[in-house]
Design a protein around this motif. Sequence first.
Motif, PDB file in Angstrom:
ATOM      1  N   GLU A  14       0.837  -1.210   0.000  1.00 40.21           N
ATOM      2  CA  GLU A  14       0.000   0.000   0.000  1.00 40.21           C
ATOM      3  C   GLU A  14       0.872   1.261   0.000  1.00 40.21           C
ATOM      4  OE1 GLU A  14      -3.177  -0.359  -0.418  1.00 40.21           O
ATOM      5  OE2 GLU A  14      -3.132  -2.531  -0.150  1.00 40.21           O
ATOM      6  N   MET A  15       1.968   1.216   0.765  1.00 39.60           N
ATOM      7  CA  MET A  15       2.860   2.382   0.811  1.00 39.60           C
ATOM      8  C   MET A  15       3.476   2.658  -0.557  1.00 39.60           C
ATOM      9  SD  MET A  15       4.629   1.556   4.478  1.00 39.60           S
ATOM     10  CE  MET A  15       5.910   2.788   4.471  1.00 39.60           C
ATOM     11  N   PHE A  16       3.672   1.607  -1.320  1.00 39.70           N
ATOM     12  CA  PHE A  16       4.235   1.770  -2.657  1.00 39.70           C
ATOM     13  C   PHE A  16       3.295   2.589  -3.544  1.00 39.70           C
ATOM     14  CE2 PHE A  16       5.522   0.319  -6.899  1.00 39.70           C
ATOM     15  CZ  PHE A  16       6.881   0.562  -6.815  1.00 39.70           C
ATOM     16  N   ILE A  17       1.995   2.405  -3.359  1.00 36.72           N
ATOM     17  CA  ILE A  17       1.025   3.190  -4.132  1.00 36.72           C
ATOM     18  C   ILE A  17       1.101   4.665  -3.729  1.00 36.72           C
ATOM     19  CG2 ILE A  17      -1.412   3.477  -4.727  1.00 36.72           C
ATOM     20  CD1 ILE A  17      -0.199   0.855  -5.698  1.00 36.72           C
ATOM     21  N   GLY A  18       1.183   4.911  -2.418  1.00 39.18           N
ATOM     22  CA  GLY A  18       1.302   6.288  -1.950  1.00 39.18           C
ATOM     23  C   GLY A  18       2.537   6.970  -2.516  1.00 39.18           C
TER      24      GLY A  18
ATOM     25  N   THR B 253       4.106   6.150  -5.277  1.00 40.90           N
ATOM     26  CA  THR B 253       3.887   6.340  -6.720  1.00 40.90           C
ATOM     27  C   THR B 253       3.111   7.627  -6.994  1.00 40.90           C
ATOM     28  OG1 THR B 253       3.827   3.951  -7.059  1.00 40.90           O
ATOM     29  CG2 THR B 253       2.859   5.324  -8.787  1.00 40.90           C
TER      30      THR B 253
END
Lengths: 50, 383
Positions: free
Chosen positions: A39-43, A45
Amino acid sequence: MNEKLKSEYYRDLPETLEKYEVFEEAIPYAAESLQGLEEMFIGFTMYLIV
Amino acid sequence: MELSKETLQTNKLFEDLYDGKQPRRIPIVSTADNAFCLEYAGFNLKTEQYSVDENLEAIRKATADFDCDAVFALYARFPHLYKILGSTNFVPGADGFLQHPEVCGLEVDEYDEFIEDPLKTIWDKVLPRIHKEIGKGGFEGQKAVSKAYHSFYETMGKIGMASMQMANELGRSTYSFVGAISSTPFDVLSDQLRSFTGISADVRRRPEKVEAAAAALLPLALKAGILPHSNHYNRTFIPLHMGPYLREKDFARLYWPSFKAYVEGLDKAGVGANIFVEQDWMRYLDYLNELPQNTTFMFEYGDPAVIKEKLGTRHILTGLYPLGILKTHTKQECIDQAKFLIDKLAPGGRYAFGFDKCLLRLNDVNVDNLKAVLSFVKEYGKY
């Protein structure tokens, strides 16, 4: 309008658990340590394009 | 962390505000930039802005000196991260201040693949164009992404911890006006993917693609707008950009549906929205009124009486104080303007005092006028 993220580059919790072959009994422990990073990877991005 | 009595009292102002109750006095929000704080603290943007610790020291000084009800500055742009990535979307100007040149990360013939899988297209096509180190690929690209990811979350963690501590020590609210930031789907598409020029042509030539692309971005916008600490009081900040540049029929078809779905999605998750209504949105007030109750609107332009009448019984209002007069007008004239706005907007509650723009640079205001206005509001704003 669809609110659920579907992408070749994103896995939801069940998909993450399947990918990393996590034991079912480990789910409560793996949810944050594995899915949290997903989920942090989406943030991260989105930060790069706004 | 155990919160001080003063901070709990200040938090209560915002809890009442966001719950639609009349607080004991008008809360004062701040949307200053960390660059203002660095210059106010005597630091140089060419040098100290690369240090997270120096930024936080500067923000702490400004928070102590300017009598707002929250931490004084928003620190959201990290020049060290942009350097790591070789970014073209945010680059330091000659004096060090971060500039935002127009970039176009998505080509017009890439709409279909973007609509099919936005996240994949962002990583495969958009990011390598906007951030040159990612574009190098191979080890250099992977190293840049690894360093940037680490730097981003390390910096965010430091800011979060320091903001809580300084708020608690100085009696400010621990609720941030900018608990998270995420633009509307249409603005994400236009700002750095298609660019202002590109989207303006797309709206006329291929509206069906624009409509589908904005809808496809909704899940990503929601992911970015809902953080672990997000809630009704720690709200998501949404700066609005392209709406005023569209014809109303284009706005209704292309901008509004994913914007409304986005704010409603936040609301469904229990997360409040603080929306920065940039430019003139007076013709869209009826649309804004449809958003979930107790949405906050920070207006840049508009007639306060009309805004109050249209939105003031259902939503929360802030902004409209013309920041520019703090530099050009006398102290008394600045105070008179604050009194004028409070008299128009504060009756009945649902109002926080705030400026019409983000305070970017020290030279933008006379700080004595700024301090005088904040002191006046704190006293005059008692209900």
